[in-house]
Motif scaffolding. Structure first.
Motif, PDB file in Angstrom:
ATOM      1  N   GLU A 172       0.933  -1.272  -0.137  1.00 33.15           N
ATOM      2  CA  GLU A 172      -0.205   0.376   0.106  1.00 33.15           C
ATOM      3  C   GLU A 172       0.555   1.719   0.142  1.00 33.15           C
ATOM      4  N   ALA A 173       1.253   2.196  -1.524  1.00 32.70           N
ATOM      5  CA  ALA A 173       1.381   3.674  -0.597  1.00 32.70           C
ATOM      6  C   ALA A 173       0.750   4.239  -0.038  1.00 32.70           C
ATOM      7  N   ARG A 174       1.800   4.505   1.734  1.00 37.04           N
ATOM      8  CA  ARG A 174       1.329   5.778   2.167  1.00 37.04           C
ATOM      9  C   ARG A 174       2.421   6.946   1.944  1.00 37.04           C
ATOM     10  N   GLN A 175       1.333   8.277   2.418  1.00 35.74           N
ATOM     11  CA  GLN A 175       1.575   9.667   2.233  1.00 35.74           C
ATOM     12  C   GLN A 175       2.780  10.179   3.844  1.00 35.74           C
ATOM     13  N   ASP A 176       2.340   9.377   4.756  1.00 38.01           N
ATOM     14  CA  ASP A 176       2.951   9.531   6.510  1.00 38.01           C
ATOM     15  C   ASP A 176       4.222   8.313   6.147  1.00 38.01           C
ATOM     16  N   ILE A 177       4.331   7.184   5.369  1.00 36.15           N
ATOM     17  CA  ILE A 177       5.357   6.787   5.930  1.00 36.15           C
ATOM     18  C   ILE A 177       5.982   6.245   4.042  1.00 36.15           C
ATOM     19  N   PRO A 178       7.432   6.790   3.370  1.00 39.75           N
ATOM     20  CA  PRO A 178       7.327   7.178   2.362  1.00 39.75           C
ATOM     21  C   PRO A 178       8.706   5.751   2.118  1.00 39.75           C
ATOM     22  N   MET A 179       7.880   4.522   1.720  1.00 34.55           N
ATOM     23  CA  MET A 179       9.319   3.410   2.116  1.00 34.55           C
ATOM     24  C   MET A 179       9.165   2.983   0.249  1.00 34.55           C
ATOM     25  N   PHE A 180      10.321   2.709  -0.456  1.00 29.85           N
ATOM     26  CA  PHE A 180      11.276   2.056  -1.461  1.00 29.85           C
ATOM     27  C   PHE A 180      11.355   0.724  -1.149  1.00 29.85           C
ATOM     28  N   GLN A 181      11.053  -0.537  -2.547  1.00 30.73           N
ATOM     29  CA  GLN A 181      12.407  -1.505  -2.629  1.00 30.73           C
ATOM     30  C   GLN A 181      13.480  -1.565  -3.118  1.00 30.73           C
ATOM     31  N   LEU A 182      14.222  -2.043  -2.388  1.00 28.60           N
ATOM     32  CA  LEU A 182      15.610  -2.030  -2.006  1.00 28.60           C
ATOM     33  C   LEU A 182      16.409  -3.566  -2.981  1.00 28.60           C
ATOM     34  N   GLN A 183      16.518  -3.449  -3.879  1.00 30.29           N
ATOM     35  CA  GLN A 183      17.384  -4.443  -4.649  1.00 30.29           C
ATOM     36  C   GLN A 183      19.183  -4.915  -5.120  1.00 30.29           C
ATOM     37  N   PHE A 184      19.583  -5.399  -4.833  1.00 30.25           N
ATOM     38  CA  PHE A 184      20.746  -5.524  -5.445  1.00 30.25           C
ATOM     39  C   PHE A 184      20.608  -5.711  -7.157  1.00 30.25           C
ATOM     40  N   ASP A 185      21.727  -5.756  -8.366  1.00 24.28           N
ATOM     41  CA  ASP A 185      21.087  -6.014 -10.029  1.00 24.28           C
ATOM     42  C   ASP A 185      22.329  -6.749 -10.098  1.00 24.28           C
ATOM     43  N   ALA A 186      22.304  -7.458 -11.000  1.00 28.06           N
ATOM     44  CA  ALA A 186      23.086  -8.493 -11.501  1.00 28.06           C
ATOM     45  C   ALA A 186      25.045  -8.158 -11.066  1.00 28.06           C
ATOM     46  N   TYR A 187      24.953  -6.713 -10.968  1.00 30.75           N
ATOM     47  CA  TYR A 187      26.755  -6.428 -10.762  1.00 30.75           C
ATOM     48  C   TYR A 187      27.409  -5.724  -9.808  1.00 30.75           C
ATOM     49  N   LYS A 188      25.834  -6.325  -8.615  1.00 29.07           N
ATOM     50  CA  LYS A 188      25.993  -5.414  -6.949  1.00 29.07           C
ATOM     51  C   LYS A 188      25.398  -4.745  -6.721  1.00 29.07           C
ATOM     52  N   ASN A 189      24.614  -3.621  -7.524  1.00 33.31           N
ATOM     53  CA  ASN A 189      24.682  -2.590  -7.869  1.00 33.31           C
ATOM     54  C   ASN A 189      23.270  -2.284  -7.310  1.00 33.31           C
ATOM     55  N   PRO A 190      23.122  -1.647  -5.610  1.00 30.33           N
ATOM     56  CA  PRO A 190      22.368  -1.094  -4.652  1.00 30.33           C
ATOM     57  C   PRO A 190      21.106  -0.758  -5.906  1.00 30.33           C
ATOM     58  N   THR A 191      20.015  -0.573  -5.871  1.00 32.79           N
ATOM     59  CA  THR A 191      18.907  -0.088  -7.099  1.00 32.79           C
ATOM     60  C   THR A 191      17.672   0.197  -6.166  1.00 32.79           C
ATOM     61  N   VAL A 192      17.018   0.835  -6.980  1.00 33.21           N
ATOM     62  CA  VAL A 192      15.532   1.258  -5.917  1.00 33.21           C
ATOM     63  C   VAL A 192      14.701   1.472  -6.821  1.00 33.21           C
ATOM     64  N   ILE A 193      13.080   0.589  -6.444  1.00 32.51           N
ATOM     65  CA  ILE A 193      12.483   0.776  -7.415  1.00 32.51           C
ATOM     66  C   ILE A 193      11.302   1.474  -6.501  1.00 32.51           C
ATOM     67  N   SER A 194      11.537   2.536  -7.367  1.00 36.16           N
ATOM     68  CA  SER A 194       9.921   3.658  -7.285  1.00 36.16           C
ATOM     69  C   SER A 194       8.915   3.823  -8.833  1.00 36.16           C
ATOM     70  N   ASP A 195       7.169   3.511  -8.816  1.00 36.95           N
ATOM     71  CA  ASP A 195       6.252   3.541  -9.742  1.00 36.95           C
ATOM     72  C   ASP A 195       6.897   2.633 -10.790  1.00 36.95           C
ATOM     73  N   ASN A 196       7.820   1.856 -10.872  1.00 37.25           N
ATOM     74  CA  ASN A 196       7.803   0.820 -11.532  1.00 37.25           C
ATOM     75  C   ASN A 196       9.016   1.544 -12.402  1.00 37.25           C
ATOM     76  N   ASN A 197      10.041   1.817 -12.152  1.00 42.91           N
ATOM     77  CA  ASN A 197      11.087   1.674 -12.605  1.00 42.91           C
ATOM     78  C   ASN A 197      12.377   2.082 -11.769  1.00 42.91           C
ATOM     79  N   ILE A 198      13.413   1.411 -12.116  1.00 43.63           N
ATOM     80  CA  ILE A 198      14.120   0.973 -11.360  1.00 43.63           C
ATOM     81  C   ILE A 198      15.877   2.066 -11.747  1.00 43.63           C
ATOM     82  N   TYR A 199      16.165   2.931  -9.777  1.00 43.05           N
ATOM     83  CA  TYR A 199      16.858   3.963 -10.213  1.00 43.05           C
ATOM     84  C   TYR A 199      18.353   3.023  -9.199  1.00 43.05           C
ATOM     85  N   LEU A 200      19.299   3.292  -9.548  1.00 46.50           N
ATOM     86  CA  LEU A 200      20.493   2.930  -8.901  1.00 46.50           C
ATOM     87  C   LEU A 200      20.527   4.075  -7.352  1.00 46.50           C
TER      88      LEU A 200
END
Length: 178
Positions: free
Chosen positions: A86-114
């Motif tokens: 659930e998207a919540r305005q009171d708690i900004p939460m994002f998914q954090l993962q690592f890509d195949a090259y072990k770079n930390p990435t964040v998923i937000s609105d179906n986009n992946i950012y370093l």
């Protein structure tokens, strides 16, 4: 190592953006993975970043978020496993993962950012909470059509290109198509 790498990257970006940075900073009853402060127009901006690598319930997250809010601190949560979808305005939460090259990435609105790019965008004020975007009913765009002959049959067809890839929502946010 993953938790430490993420904290280090966040701290580096904050420092580059002019913030004073501390890792494992403590308050009365909280401890932030990364705590960043900056004087902006006679006001001290206080930010906390939590890299939540171990499981944490939504209720625990809410309790911790309330402590930050009480002390005038904006906190951004980066979870290995989100406690809710659930998207919540009171708690900004994002998914954090690592890509195949072990770079930390964040998923937000179906986009992946370093991670470093994501933190830069947050500190630059390019993120704003919205459960969904409402587009303006009219957008100024230019579409160019080009006639092309088929390489096989010689028949004519058209391809197009959208020149203006920046759009605006009803609340005035600009966004780009990726």
């Amino acid at each position: 190592w993953q938790h430490l790498l993420c904290k280090t990257e966040i701290a580096k970006v904050c420092k580059t953006m002019g913030y004073d940075v501390k890792t494992e900073a403590s308050g009365v009853d909280w401890r932030a993975d990364v705590f960043a402060t900056k004087q902006v127009k006679n006001q001290l901006v206080k930010l906390a970043f939590e890299v939540q690598w171990s499981p944490q319930t939504l209720e625990e997250t809410k309790q911790r978020q309330d402590k930050y809010a009480r002390d005038g601190i904006c906190c951004c949560w980066l979870f290995k496993k989100l406690p809710t979808s659930e998207a919540r305005q009171d708690i900004p939460m994002f998914q954090l993962q690592f890509d195949a090259y072990k770079n930390p990435t964040v998923i937000s609105d179906n986009n992946i950012y370093l991670l470093k790019n994501f933190i830069t965008e947050i500190l630059s004020g390019h993120f704003k909470f919205s459960q969904f975007y409402r587009y303006k009913t009219q957008q100024d765009i230019k579409i160019r059509f080009f006639p092309v002959n088929c390489w096989k049959c010689g028949g004519k067809y058209y391809i197009y290109h959208v020149n203006n890839e920046s759009y605006e929502t009803l609340c005035g946010c600009n966004f780009n198509l990726i």
